[in-house]
Write a protein that holds these residues in place. Structure first.
Motif, PDB file in Angstrom:
ATOM      1  N   ASN A 132     -24.668  20.304   9.300  1.00  0.00           N
ATOM      2  CA  ASN A 132     -25.881  20.841   8.666  1.00  0.00           C
ATOM      3  C   ASN A 132     -25.535  21.877   7.598  1.00  0.00           C
ATOM      4  N   ALA A 135     -24.425  19.948   4.557  1.00  0.00           N
ATOM      5  CA  ALA A 135     -25.577  19.322   3.893  1.00  0.00           C
ATOM      6  C   ALA A 135     -26.388  20.327   3.086  1.00  0.00           C
ATOM      7  N   LYS A 136     -26.386  21.592   3.531  1.00  0.00           N
ATOM      8  CA  LYS A 136     -27.166  22.625   2.850  1.00  0.00           C
ATOM      9  C   LYS A 136     -26.396  23.309   1.722  1.00  0.00           C
ATOM     10  N   THR A 148     -28.106  14.854   8.307  1.00  0.00           N
ATOM     11  CA  THR A 148     -28.456  16.000   9.134  1.00  0.00           C
ATOM     12  C   THR A 148     -27.978  15.699  10.537  1.00  0.00           C
ATOM     13  N   LYS A 150     -27.964  16.773  14.889  1.00  0.00           N
ATOM     14  CA  LYS A 150     -28.641  17.424  16.000  1.00  0.00           C
ATOM     15  C   LYS A 150     -27.837  17.219  17.272  1.00  0.00           C
ATOM     16  N   LYS A 162     -29.841   9.123   5.285  1.00  0.00           N
ATOM     17  CA  LYS A 162     -31.033   8.673   4.581  1.00  0.00           C
ATOM     18  C   LYS A 162     -30.991   7.185   4.256  1.00  0.00           C
TER      19      LYS A 162
END
Length: 562
Positions: A132, A135-136, A148, A150, A162
């Motif tokens: 994450n 990705a940011k 992303t 989790k 995506k």
């Protein structure tokens, strides 16, 4: 000794052994290194990975200027991909992974019982945090990761993409350093130099100076009984010449360098051994696309084809590469290792002998006529080409000297331009060159997708004057683009082979990168202080001392000599 992003290997020359003694006199405890013991009788080895000059402290594994041990030795990925084998990846911080049917979700099972070097427990939450964070933070997302993550349990993390992303597997699983959330949540991953790195790897930082730094083994490392070498010292040397001298003087235990007459010099020292792992295709990069602004005879495909056929690769191997290079493939893959991916419709290997008649026939059919001086001419333009090379790359310089004579025989004039690495790199990126001698290879896995997408996709290039991200030839072919895109959407090897066959048919004809030889990657070892190094019969890793990820495997495998 800087390593470009396409992994050009470093080169080294012979120098007097006395130089090493003087050099190491200013580098701290040379005597301890020679005896293989650190203070207190601990085992110790010394590594030269190409560093010259002052060492800048930076253990941020996401930084483009990170010290190489940050990736693989201090911080680990989820799996290890051995570029010497087409086998399955080796579990490290993860033990299993599985894609969903559409390739949009990747479920990873993380390893239990792992601790960070500060004693805190490692978990799937750290993995989710890492992805994450990437990705940011666009500046550290060098693989273009669009996912992303989790944590769905203490040992399970799910990455969501995506779009279909099967081909991202090796980059996600084998080319991403996992960092601890409890420390990195307060860091800026783009700028922090991470002076006191806390990782899961076999070693942590013991001491650091601008001339050398020392790693100490992690006593809580998750793999039982590993590592066995107590301390690993990385050094900077004043010059490339000094590296060979240091090896022969017994001051370096591991390095990867070519030097003239290496075989005889190595045989003179019984404690030394080496392996040769050809994995990089030495190639003439051509600024090939006139529509994007490339200028010169090399923009004519017939000229590139003529060069391909006119090269006497057997002579080049003898004169420039000490007979340790191997014949390349027009597919830009590695014969032997990559046979399953090479289409039967394309030659698996280039000829080692030149075909001068074929080369001249190609030129005359394309409208080139031989001038009074023996050099071909077309539309008032002489077939004169400049090949750029980095000053000091002796094997490449020798190769260009030989090519000059070989290509003269088929009516081409070749000029060499020796420039600094910075200028050489800048000209390639901006397209302000005609030919450039460089190497291609070493993606995150042996899947051809990574080389094909990087070097041949039109998405990765730009008009001359602007930086091309990874396609400096400016190659653009809609059929190749379509095949690359199709290969990215499947996890089926049969379908990948079908698409790779299309790519190979086009690139073997267009030759924006002209294969010269599969260059040697020579790695030398001193066996008097440590044993268990990779051998020609047991390449459990890519052995180069400058190669991230693989270094972590090597250092936790070798054992001290009793």
């Amino acid at each position: 000794m800087y390593l470009p992003k396409w992994d050009r290997k470093s080169t080294v020359f012979v120098a007097g052994v006395a130089a090493a003694a003087l050099l190491f006199a200013g580098c701290g405890d040379a005597g301890g290194a020679a005896k293989g013991k650190a203070a207190g009788g601990e085992s110790r080895i010394t590594v030269f990975n190409g560093a010259t000059g002052t060492i800048a402290e930076n253990f941020n594994p996401f930084s483009s200027t990170a010290l190489q041990p940050a990736r693989g030795i201090i911080y680990e990925p989820l799996f290890y991909y051995n570029l010497m084998s087409s086998g399955d990846p080796k579990p490290l911080l993860a033990t299993a992974f599985e894609w969903n049917k559409t390739g949009t979700q990747l479920t990873v099972t993380t390893r239990s019982g792992v601790k960070w070097s500060d004693g805190k427990p490692f978990s799937a939450a750290d993995v989710a945090f890492t992805f994450n964070m990437i990705a940011k933070t666009a500046s550290i997302n060098t693989n273009g990761l669009a996912a992303t993550a989790k944590a769905t349990g203490a040992n399970t993390v799910v990455l969501s993409f995506k779009k279909t992303s099967f081909v991202a597997g090796p980059s996600v699983l084998g080319d991403t350093p996992i960092v601890p959330e409890h420390l990195w949540k307060s860091k800026d991953p783009a700028t922090d130099i991470n002076q006191n790195p806390v990782g899961t790897g076999a070693y942590s930082v013991g001491s650091f100076t601008p001339q050398s730094y020392e790693l100490k083994k992690n006593p809580a490392y998750w793999e039982p009984g590993k590592p066995q070498i107590d301390k690993v010292r990385y050094i900077s040397l004043a010059s490339a010449d000094a590296a060979t001298s240091a090896l022969l003087a017994g001051e370096v235990d591991w390095m990867s360098s070519y030097f003239p007459g290496f075989d005889g010099l190595m045989k003179s020292k019984k404690e030394l051994s080496y392996v040769n792992t050809p994995a990089l295709t030495t190639s003439l990069f051509a600024c090939s696309n006139a529509k994007l602004g490339c200028k010169g005879p090399q923009t004519d495909p017939a000229v590139r084809q003529a060069i391909y056929h006119a090269l006497d690769r057997e002579q080049l191997n003898k004169l420039a590469f000490s007979n340790v290079a191997e014949p390349p493939s027009p597919t830009m893959l590695i014969p032997g290792r990559d046979d399953k991916w090479i289409s039967p419709a394309v030659p698996a290997k280039t000829a080692t002998a030149p075909d001068t008649a074929k080369a001249e026939s190609l030129l005359t059919q394309a409208g080139w006529t031989k001038g009074s001086d023996g050099i071909y001419v077309k539309d008032g333009q002489r077939l004169s080409l400049t090949i750029q090379v980095v000053t000091g790359w002796s094997d490449f310089i020798s190769a260009i000297d030989a090519m000059t004579q070989q290509l003269r025989k088929v009516g081409m004039e070749i000029k060499a331009s020796q420039v600094s690495w910075n200028e050489w790199n800048s000209k390639e990126l901006k397209g302000t060159y005609q030919l450039s001698l460089n190497s291609i290879g070493l993606g995150p896995s042996t899947d051809p997708y990574f080389n094909y997408e990087g070097k041949y996709s039109s998405k990765n290039t730009a008009t001359v004057g602007q930086n091309a991200s990874s396609n400096p030839s400016r190659y653009a072919n809609p059929a190749v683009d379509a095949a690359i895109a199709a290969a990215s959407q499947t996890n089926d090897d049969a379908e990948k082979k079908k698409q790779y066959a299309v790519i190979q048919q086009h690139i073997a004809r267009d030759l924006p990168y002209i294969p010269v030889v599969i260059g040697s990657t020579l790695t030398e070892f001193n066996n008097s202080r440590a044993t268990g190094w990779p051998t020609q019969d047991n390449l459990y890793s890519f052995p180069a001392s400058w190669k991230s990820w693989d270094n972590g495997i090597v250092l936790k495998t070798i054992t001290p000599v009793k």
